[in-house]
Design a protein around this motif. Structure first.
Motif, short mmCIF file in Angstrom:
data_model
loop_
_atom_site.label_atom_id
_atom_site.label_comp_id
_atom_site.label_asym_id
_atom_site.label_seq_id
_atom_site.Cartn_x
_atom_site.Cartn_y
_atom_site.Cartn_z
N ASP A 85 -8.02 -25.40 8.42
CA ASP A 85 -8.82 -24.51 7.67
C ASP A 85 -8.82 -24.66 6.17
O ASP A 85 -7.75 -24.88 5.59
N SER A 86 -9.77 -23.95 5.53
CA SER A 86 -9.62 -23.71 3.92
C SER A 86 -9.66 -22.44 3.71
O SER A 86 -9.91 -21.58 4.60
N VAL A 87 -9.06 -21.91 2.51
CA VAL A 87 -9.26 -20.55 2.19
C VAL A 87 -9.65 -20.19 0.86
O VAL A 87 -9.46 -21.25 -0.13
N THR A 88 -10.30 -19.24 0.44
CA THR A 88 -10.90 -18.81 -0.50
C THR A 88 -10.26 -17.75 -1.43
O THR A 88 -10.18 -16.70 -0.70
N LEU A 89 -9.75 -17.89 -2.52
CA LEU A 89 -9.22 -16.83 -3.31
C LEU A 89 -10.33 -16.43 -4.26
O LEU A 89 -10.97 -17.09 -4.92
N SER A 90 -10.48 -14.95 -4.45
CA SER A 90 -11.66 -14.42 -5.00
C SER A 90 -10.79 -13.56 -6.16
O SER A 90 -10.17 -12.55 -5.66
N CYS A 91 -11.43 -13.57 -7.24
CA CYS A 91 -10.65 -12.78 -8.51
C CYS A 91 -11.74 -11.85 -8.98
O CYS A 91 -12.87 -12.28 -9.45
N GLU A 92 -11.64 -10.61 -9.33
CA GLU A 92 -12.41 -9.60 -9.67
C GLU A 92 -11.88 -8.97 -10.94
O GLU A 92 -10.77 -8.49 -10.74
N VAL A 93 -12.70 -8.88 -11.80
CA VAL A 93 -12.35 -8.12 -13.04
C VAL A 93 -13.40 -6.90 -13.21
O VAL A 93 -14.31 -6.93 -12.21
N ASP A 94 -13.58 -6.19 -14.41
CA ASP A 94 -14.74 -5.06 -14.20
C ASP A 94 -16.07 -5.69 -14.18
O ASP A 94 -16.30 -6.84 -14.76
N LYS A 95 -16.66 -5.29 -13.33
CA LYS A 95 -18.09 -5.77 -12.86
C LYS A 95 -19.17 -5.72 -13.89
O LYS A 95 -20.10 -6.30 -14.12
N THR A 96 -18.95 -4.77 -15.05
CA THR A 96 -19.66 -4.69 -16.06
C THR A 96 -19.57 -5.77 -17.37
O THR A 96 -20.42 -5.76 -18.37
N SER A 97 -18.54 -6.58 -17.19
CA SER A 97 -18.30 -7.41 -18.43
C SER A 97 -18.27 -8.76 -17.69
O SER A 97 -18.20 -9.15 -16.73
N THR A 98 -18.56 -9.78 -18.47
CA THR A 98 -18.86 -11.11 -18.38
C THR A 98 -18.15 -11.98 -19.45
O THR A 98 -17.40 -11.56 -20.16
N GLY A 99 -18.15 -13.41 -19.03
CA GLY A 99 -17.65 -14.46 -19.95
C GLY A 99 -16.11 -14.78 -19.56
O GLY A 99 -15.55 -15.24 -20.49
N TRP A 100 -15.63 -14.28 -18.39
CA TRP A 100 -14.15 -14.54 -18.15
C TRP A 100 -14.03 -15.95 -17.64
O TRP A 100 -14.87 -16.59 -17.05
N ARG A 101 -12.87 -16.50 -17.81
CA ARG A 101 -12.58 -17.56 -17.47
C ARG A 101 -11.22 -17.31 -16.28
O ARG A 101 -10.19 -16.50 -16.82
N PHE A 102 -11.01 -17.70 -15.07
CA PHE A 102 -10.09 -17.33 -14.07
C PHE A 102 -9.28 -18.28 -14.03
O PHE A 102 -9.43 -19.48 -13.86
N SER A 103 -7.79 -17.92 -13.73
CA SER A 103 -6.78 -18.86 -13.65
C SER A 103 -5.93 -18.32 -12.31
O SER A 103 -6.01 -17.10 -11.87
#
Length: 200
Positions: A85-103
């Motif tokens: 199987d594959s697995v998905t990691l989801s990262c969430e910051v403040d929903k009202t802000s944009t322009g993030w890069r995720f590590s």
């Protein structure tokens, strides 16, 4: 922040900046830079131009909000994984802000047991060299299921402003077969032994 005066030309203006209606900055350049920012810089900002006895209209207000570092939140789907199987990691910051890069990182424990942010009992192993603009990351395990803990964080801007690391989340494997053993102890009382001897 930048103050543009339309129809008034670009020369000989003095730019006045106001925070919550109080004067905070004055310069012949149309930009107002606050670096670094602090919580106290939060407020409603306006600007206007002054040329001799001539005043421009006051700009519309721009609200600046400075907050503590946000906390990234990680979720894993599915958390129980079968071989292949594959697995998905989801990262969430403040929903009202944009322009993030995720590590994305895998936790490596210093000692036995599950990692914990409170005692920093682990190091972090990056899953990719650079951050991604996508807020999700897919693991495609080719070998044994990568059970263990995972964390994420996000950053944006130049210089980069990073969020706090997420709390560790754990990926479990459905192919782990725990071994179970059953031990039976048979206790014989002294009376059982005597009765058996008499019968013989």
């Amino acid at each position: 922040m930048r103050c543009d005066i339309h129809g008034g030309g670009d020369s000989d203006w003095q730019y006045e900046w106001y925070k919550n209606s109080y004067s905070v900055y004055s310069n012949t350049k149309p930009e107002y830079k606050i670096s670094p920012v602090y919580m106290s810089n939060s407020g409603s900002y306006t600007c206007e131009g002054v040329k001799g006895n001539k005043f421009s209209n006051t700009s519309e207000a721009v609200q600046l909000t400075v907050s503590d570092k946000p906390q990234a939140a990680l979720s894993i789907s599915p958390q129980w994984l079968n071989p292949g199987d594959s697995v998905t990691l989801s990262c969430e910051v403040d929903k009202t802000s944009t322009g993030w890069r995720f590590s994305w990182y895998r936790t490596v424990s210093y000692r036995a047991g599950l990692p914990s942010l409170s005692d920093k009992s682990y190091s972090l192993q990056p899953l990719s060299d650079n951050g991604t603009t996508a807020d999700s990351y897919t693991l495609l395990p080719a070998g044994p299921t990568p059970t263990g803990g995972y964390v994420c964080r996000a950053g944006r801007g130049d210089p980069v402003y990073d969020t706090l690391y997420s709390e560790p989340q754990f990926l479990w494997s459905g192919d782990l077969q725990p071994s179970v053993s059953l031990r039976i102890r048979h206790l014989i009382s002294i009376n059982d032994v005597l009765c058996h001897s008499v019968t013989e």
